[in-house]
Scaffold this motif. Sequence first.
Motif, short mmCIF file in Angstrom:
data_model
loop_
_atom_site.label_atom_id
_atom_site.label_comp_id
_atom_site.label_asym_id
_atom_site.label_seq_id
_atom_site.Cartn_x
_atom_site.Cartn_y
_atom_site.Cartn_z
N CYS A 121 0.47 11.45 -2.70
CA CYS A 121 0.44 10.12 -2.05
C CYS A 121 0.22 9.02 -3.08
N LEU A 122 -0.72 9.21 -4.00
CA LEU A 122 -0.98 8.20 -5.02
C LEU A 122 0.22 7.98 -5.93
N ILE B 66 3.04 6.11 -4.04
CA ILE B 66 2.75 4.68 -3.90
C ILE B 66 3.01 3.97 -5.22
N SER B 67 2.57 4.59 -6.32
CA SER B 67 2.77 3.98 -7.63
C SER B 67 4.26 3.79 -7.92
N GLN C 247 5.80 1.00 -5.68
CA GLN C 247 5.48 -0.36 -6.12
C GLN C 247 6.31 -0.77 -7.33
N VAL D 26 -1.22 4.95 3.79
CA VAL D 26 -0.81 3.57 3.48
C VAL D 26 -1.68 2.56 4.21
N TRP E 250 -4.74 3.11 1.36
CA TRP E 250 -4.23 2.21 0.33
C TRP E 250 -4.62 0.76 0.60
N LYS E 251 -4.41 0.33 1.83
CA LYS E 251 -4.69 -1.07 2.16
C LYS E 251 -6.17 -1.28 2.53
N PHE F 97 -8.47 1.15 -0.83
CA PHE F 97 -8.10 0.77 -2.20
C PHE F 97 -7.79 -0.72 -2.35
N ASN G 266 -5.04 -2.29 -1.92
CA ASN G 266 -3.74 -2.45 -2.57
C ASN G 266 -3.81 -2.36 -4.10
N TYR H 146 -4.74 0.31 -7.52
CA TYR H 146 -4.98 1.67 -7.95
C TYR H 146 -6.45 1.82 -8.30
#
Length: 961
Positions: A856-857, A860-861, A864, A915, A919-920, A923, A925, A927
């Motif tokens: 997942c990380l 996302i990276s 982006q 997400v 993430w939102k 984290f 948004n 890292y």
Amino acid sequence: MSESEWMPKATNTVSKVYQSFLSDVLETHLMKKDRENIPLSEKAREQILKNKTHIDRRVLRLMTISGKGGYSSDPQKRQQYSQYFNITLLEHLLSVMRGAMLLAAVDWLARNPEMDDTGLEQRLVVIAVVGFMHDIDKDLQLARDESISLDDLAERMNRYGISDFLSRFGLSLSPAQLRYLIEKAEASQAHRHLPDIPPPREFENLTRYVRLADQLDSTWVLNNPESGGLHGVIQCLQKDQGALRSDFIKAWKEIHLFDPLHPFLLDELQRYLSRLSIHLSGIPPLIEVHQDGHLFMLLPRSRYDAILHSGLNALAEGLPFNLSLDVSNRGIPCLYNGSPTFGDLENYIETLTSKKLSDLFKIKQDLKHDVENPLDELLSEIGLQPAWPSKFTGQLLPVYASFSGFDSEAMEWMYHAAILVMLLNLKVDAKPKNAVPQSCDREKKLLDVVEKAPPEWLVSIEDDASRRTLTGLWVTALANENEDIEESVWGEDKGLLKQWLEGTEDSPGFNQFFSGEGAQVIQGVKMRLKQMLSGRRVSVSDENAKGRCIFTDEPVQFSNTIKQATGLYGVKVSAFSGREGRPESVTMDSSHTNVGASSLAEHKLRARAHGLQGGRDNGVPTLISSPVTSGLFGGLALRDDKAMVAMSAYDLSRLEIKKGKVLKGMEMYQARYRIARLERMPEKLEDQINMLRLLLTACRRTGRPFHLFRGLPVLKKEFFFYDAMPRVLADLIGGNALCLEQLPEALYQLHIAGDLMETNGLGYDVLKRYAAPQTRFGAACMAWCHIRDKKEEKKEKKPDLIKELQTEYTKYLKGEKAMGEQEGALVKLGTAAAGIQKNPGARASSSDELLVFKICLDAISAAQKDSQIDSISMIYAVAGELETNLVRREKAGKRQNRQGRTLMEGCEEVAGIFVNDVWKGVFKNKYPSQKSRRVMSSIYRVAFIKAHKEIREAQNQTDKQ
């Protein structure tokens, strides 16, 4: 029968019944059958019950329940409990029992001094039983108005041995009769249950004494200056119209002193006043409690002045300002305080500790090789061959490191040698200086008396003090062969030593010049205590004196400085320090420390207590306040020891009997014990954790409150309090003030904290996170994962810690403790991930367990970087990566693990959680940092493992069906 006869009769009879109760009920039954419900291992059971080599560390169950005060999760009850000082149920029951019996006995004998002894005893026995059982509802954890079951009452009577105790005095009570008497003692419950066969009529009115004693004990611990404390107890007695028929027992006068800097002195004052109260009035003080710097006492008003006068005189006589010996670092002895005769000095020598005796026989270390063989040959006839130390550093070496192998005859010669060596080397500050012979002249005079030339090996020694010491041993050996020498040197009529010490017609004795401030200090202590007891301002004889006591800042004579020989516990005579309270200037060539009379007496008492307790001198201790007595007539039936027994925190935690002092349980009810009074809180956090564990354990095992102060003491209601507790530890255990019910959890958390500090890779940073309630769940998960990984590598050294951490984080996962929103999102992600990834197994690596989290990380990276920043795009990107990687690596979970949904549907669910929530939400948004990622991945990992465990258990259950 006069008052001086029947008052002691009342106290002695009550004391006899009370001691019988302690023996038959507390020691025989409660301590063997009614401890907290913690299972013993087979090994512990064998050590305690069979071999009897260890004590049972489990706390008495009645000492785990609050009798007054305490903690409750219910805010309304907590508010109600907060009105009282926290005491154990056992302490409250024993207090009510003592109070009811002694009030009743004095009330009866005041009206009928010739009362039959058997009848008096039997009535007191019934009062004792009703008093001890009157709060059976608290014992059974019942609601206030809930009915007491006869079956429950019968079980408690059997468990406590109540029927056996009654039968010892020719009595019996059925459960129904006892319930009737208990309810009658509680006014609101009276006549609620009438027994089929009522108790004997003479027992009907006994319950009024129990009711009064309960009111008095509750009033005493009520935290209200108007209606509680000493004032409240006196008011309660004056207002009584139903229990006491005689006014004799209602007249009491209070003592309330606040002197936090001198707790040992207040202990002694309490002890002597209690002793004199019994001796002069026949009855102990109604209240005698020393806690948090305050001494509270209620003494019989009729003998109040006599008790105070005699008590202060007894205290003065008991202060440790008698003859004392100090041997300097250069091996030179000095005598202080007193003018002993030769006979007195002979008796005093026999009371010296082994260390003091050893210090008298020190010689230059480099002489050992030359004198070893001659001394062996010389002293073998009298059994005084040297016992050299195996290891020793320093310039001076003791000839005798130990006296353990010497028989009684050898020790008689040793005392002869000791008194000779002492007076040969004794430093005497005579005025004029030549008023008494100097050490070199004494040596010559001794050789003249002996009329025999010393051997060459002795004459050749150049160091004067060492030569005189060995000369003393040589002359002692000669005395064994020549009685005339013994008479000439040690003779009680005209012996040389007697002449030196006591003087002759032509020369004054040494004893005229022994310095010491004993008389002056004692007078200062008495004056200060008299001022405090009379309510006057504390003043000193010279308010303009230039010196200042380093402890109290009261004026003292500037010339009255302490020395090493003064022997104050924890007070060092050091070089120039320049700190506040010390008057040295840079022009002074030595230290200058003034100590007032009361502080001098206080620290001498501490030194004596340290001598009884043993252990190292750790410096001025933290003020640890734990009452020696508590409740009504707390001094009843306590041994009148010459000195109070002292126990350290380590003594209180010791389990093996043969290794030193241990607390078996009955000691607190048989004598006055100073508990942990000489402990000093360490500076290092690891050591503080260990010391707090020891003190909390002692707190529970003694059943007495423990309050620690580095600042000025204040009265605290809680069972445990520490004013300077580090914030991290206060967060860990729930604050710096804890009630009785909170102590087990605090001990549990301190145990975990200690293990965390000792585990490589964790330490203070993890402990700090674990201590804070808002980050504890994450810290527990992180520590658990770390230790689990080390366990697989066979590097883990704390086998219990992983279980304790698992227990802790499980409370959050089950909802017993509330976790934060961020932790909840990670738990939700880990639980959902278990549906799409198959169980990696018990021996899986952390990479396998964190596979979904890492995918997942990474997804996302990558998204982006491709400017996919809207939620829907990121969800599909993450879901796609999850499906691709799980299928390719053959890690996809079974369809039944996600309620029959397809793998893609499961991946989309996980991606949506990641997400939107992680993430939102977590984290923000961004890292996460390496530190944050470690914590968050641990939470995810714990949830993932737990979810797979539940899936496996559910499948096993389905297979069975």
